[in-house]
Design an enzyme around this catalytic site. Structure first.
Site, PDB file in Angstrom:
ATOM      1  N   HIS A  30     -13.114  53.366 -45.159  1.00 46.15           N
ATOM      2  CA  HIS A  30     -12.754  52.903 -43.802  1.00 46.15           C
ATOM      3  C   HIS A  30     -13.997  52.932 -42.920  1.00 46.15           C
ATOM      4  O   HIS A  30     -14.407  53.972 -42.417  1.00 46.15           O
ATOM      5  CB  HIS A  30     -11.676  53.824 -43.236  1.00 46.15           C
ATOM      6  CG  HIS A  30     -10.984  53.300 -42.009  1.00 46.15           C
ATOM      7  ND1 HIS A  30     -11.508  52.296 -41.212  1.00 46.15           N
ATOM      8  CD2 HIS A  30      -9.798  53.627 -41.441  1.00 46.15           C
ATOM      9  CE1 HIS A  30     -10.666  52.052 -40.213  1.00 46.15           C
ATOM     10  NE2 HIS A  30      -9.626  52.846 -40.326  1.00 46.15           N
ATOM     11  N   GLY A  31     -14.571  51.753 -42.750  1.00 47.69           N
ATOM     12  CA  GLY A  31     -15.771  51.645 -41.912  1.00 47.69           C
ATOM     13  C   GLY A  31     -15.490  50.868 -40.637  1.00 47.69           C
ATOM     14  O   GLY A  31     -16.412  50.312 -40.037  1.00 47.69           O
ATOM     15  N   ALA A  32     -14.206  50.806 -40.228  1.00 50.22           N
ATOM     16  CA  ALA A  32     -13.811  49.908 -39.136  1.00 50.22           C
ATOM     17  C   ALA A  32     -13.301  50.657 -37.904  1.00 50.22           C
ATOM     18  O   ALA A  32     -13.221  51.883 -37.886  1.00 50.22           O
ATOM     19  CB  ALA A  32     -12.718  48.959 -39.640  1.00 50.22           C
ATOM     20  N   HIS A  33     -12.979  49.889 -36.865  1.00 49.74           N
ATOM     21  CA  HIS A  33     -12.121  50.283 -35.736  1.00 49.74           C
ATOM     22  C   HIS A  33     -12.653  51.401 -34.841  1.00 49.74           C
ATOM     23  O   HIS A  33     -11.908  51.957 -34.046  1.00 49.74           O
ATOM     24  CB  HIS A  33     -10.713  50.685 -36.244  1.00 49.74           C
ATOM     25  CG  HIS A  33     -10.050  49.602 -37.041  1.00 49.74           C
ATOM     26  ND1 HIS A  33      -8.920  49.798 -37.790  1.00 49.74           N
ATOM     27  CD2 HIS A  33     -10.370  48.295 -37.220  1.00 49.74           C
ATOM     28  CE1 HIS A  33      -8.572  48.674 -38.402  1.00 49.74           C
ATOM     29  NE2 HIS A  33      -9.444  47.748 -38.062  1.00 49.74           N
ATOM     30  N   TYR A  44     -13.936  54.379 -35.927  1.00 49.21           N
ATOM     31  CA  TYR A  44     -13.894  55.727 -36.506  1.00 49.21           C
ATOM     32  C   TYR A  44     -15.300  56.120 -36.998  1.00 49.21           C
ATOM     33  O   TYR A  44     -16.264  55.402 -36.773  1.00 49.21           O
ATOM     34  CB  TYR A  44     -12.832  55.797 -37.609  1.00 49.21           C
ATOM     35  CG  TYR A  44     -11.443  55.604 -37.040  1.00 49.21           C
ATOM     36  CD1 TYR A  44     -10.877  56.568 -36.197  1.00 49.21           C
ATOM     37  CD2 TYR A  44     -10.699  54.452 -37.296  1.00 49.21           C
ATOM     38  CE1 TYR A  44      -9.619  56.396 -35.639  1.00 49.21           C
ATOM     39  CE2 TYR A  44      -9.435  54.268 -36.746  1.00 49.21           C
ATOM     40  CZ  TYR A  44      -8.901  55.245 -35.911  1.00 49.21           C
ATOM     41  OH  TYR A  44      -7.658  55.066 -35.353  1.00 49.21           O
TER      42      TYR A  44
END
Ligand code: FNR
Length: 372
Positions: free
Chosen positions: A173-176, A178
């Protein structure tokens, strides 16, 4: 959507190395907070198995926490460490496989998105590249080099465990907005060392994670990398303002070992840059040559907003499906992730294949309370 020809692009198999999917549908990662004390139980297996029994090609799980005291920003988010949680995940994988599906965990650290006092391990400080929170205030110390190396190892451990217990791939998860994305964004990353600087230099943390994950899982285990322009606190944020910047951002990630890019957008039909119809996933594929997953309001005509108020009764569940088939058919991207439509209709894919569009439900906020 009722002629079988028109939906063909969605039902073509997909293959990347050992990853063979029966069709182009992916369940988007969606946090559920239904794993008391971080342990996913039989209901979590049921939830994913129902989607697989209804033909979803690849499940990307809800974000799961790597082993770090400040990884989680909500209660009852599943852990991806410790014998008990991993044994349960192994059982979920087995059930998904028995139902004929494939599954990847989305490994996650929330970084500065966590409000320390409210959430698990409230004595642990929230962490981020420069200790800057979502209000732009510095509330903790910047991560030290040693802490960064330790975090890299923890992502790699989670990926190694994913492979060991039978998952088919791993999504980072490299998005949004975080943790990993906080390194990408200059609003969070003010570092003067090798982890800060221009956009390419700010990819270094992700690059080290991807390389460590690759080393941990070997050459044949697919690594999916999710990235976005938008951030939780800013839907209009642009990490890359044009294709050249996007290319300079994605190239180091490819060289580090990404196999598939998952470009998170809120409406898949929106062009990313002026002068071309390509969306963000389309550009990622064009610029890197890697397969891409697109996402954003499939089966909905409302945008994802923080409080989801936009998904109202007048929502049309068949909006933009022709556009989706066209984009898949032209090869703009390879796979399509479906989020909220798969919450309200666990059998969304089956209904589309059988032309039962009149039976599609309308997603409402109420669906999020039960999430079954
Ligand atoms: C999300 N989304 C999300 N994204 C992610 O990368 N990790 C996560 O854990 C979550 N959690 C989450 C929970 C809920 C309730 C929603 C609705 C969304 C974003 C999700 O993966 C997807 O990108 C968006 O929902 C847009 O797709 P749809 O819903 O428009 O198909």
């Amino acid at each position: 959507m009722n002629s079988s020809k028109s939906i063909e692009p969605l039902f073509k198999p997909f293959k990347l190395g050992n990853l063979k999917l029966k069709n182009r549908t992916v369940m988007a990662p969606m946090t559920r907070c239904f794993s008391p004390n971080g342990i996913p139980r039989a209901d979590v297996a049921d939830y994913y198995r129902r989607r697989v029994e209804n033909e979803v090609g690849l499940i990307i799980t809800e974000g799961v926490l790597i082993e770090h005291p400040a990884a989680g920003a909500e209660h009852d988010v599943p852990h991806f460490y410790g014998e008990e949680a991993l044994n349960e995940w192994a059982r979920i994988v087995q059930e998904v496989h028995e139902a004929g599906g494939k599954i990847a965990p989305q490994i996650w650290h929330t970084g500065m998105a966590r409000q320390k006092e409210k959430f698990p391990n409230s004595d642990a400080n929230s962490i981020g590249p420069s200790g800057i929170d979502f209000n732009g205030e510095q509330v903790s110390e910047p991560l030290s080099g040693e802490e960064i190396h330790d975090l890299v190892k923890r992502y790699a451990q989670a990926a190694a465990d994913a492979k060991k217990i039978g998952f088919d791939a791993v999504e980072i998860h490299g998005a949004h907005g975080y943790l990993i994305d906080q390194f990408f964004a200059d609003s969070f990353n003010k570092r003067k060392d090798e982890y800060g600087g221009d956009l390419v230099q700010r990819t270094r943390f992700a690059v080290e994670i991807i390389k460590a994950v690759r080393e941990a899982v070997g050459p044949d285990f697919p690594i999916i990398f999710r990235f976005s322009q938008w951030k939780l606190n800013d839907y209009n944020f642009k990490l890359a303002k044009n294709p050249e910047e996007l290319k300079s951002f994605l190239t180091p990630l490819v060289e580090a070992g990404v196999d598939i890019f998952h470009a998170s957008t809120r409406r898949f039909w929106e062009p990313e840059f002026e002068g071309s119809d390509l969306n963000l996933a389309g550009w990622a594929k064009k610029l890197t040559g890697k397969p891409a997953i697109s996402v954003g309001s499939v089966g909905l005509n409302a945008q994802l907003t923080r409080d989801l108020q936009q998904t109202t009764k007048e929502n049309n569940p068949t909006a933009y499906l022709d556009e989706l088939m066209h984009k898949l058919d032209s090869g703009e991207f390879d796979l399509i992730a479906i989020g909220r439509a798969l919450i309200s209709d666990p059998d969304w894919v089956t209904k589309i294949r059988e032309g039962k569009t009149k039976e599609l439900s309308t997603f409402t906020k109420e669906d999020l309370k039960t999430l079954v």
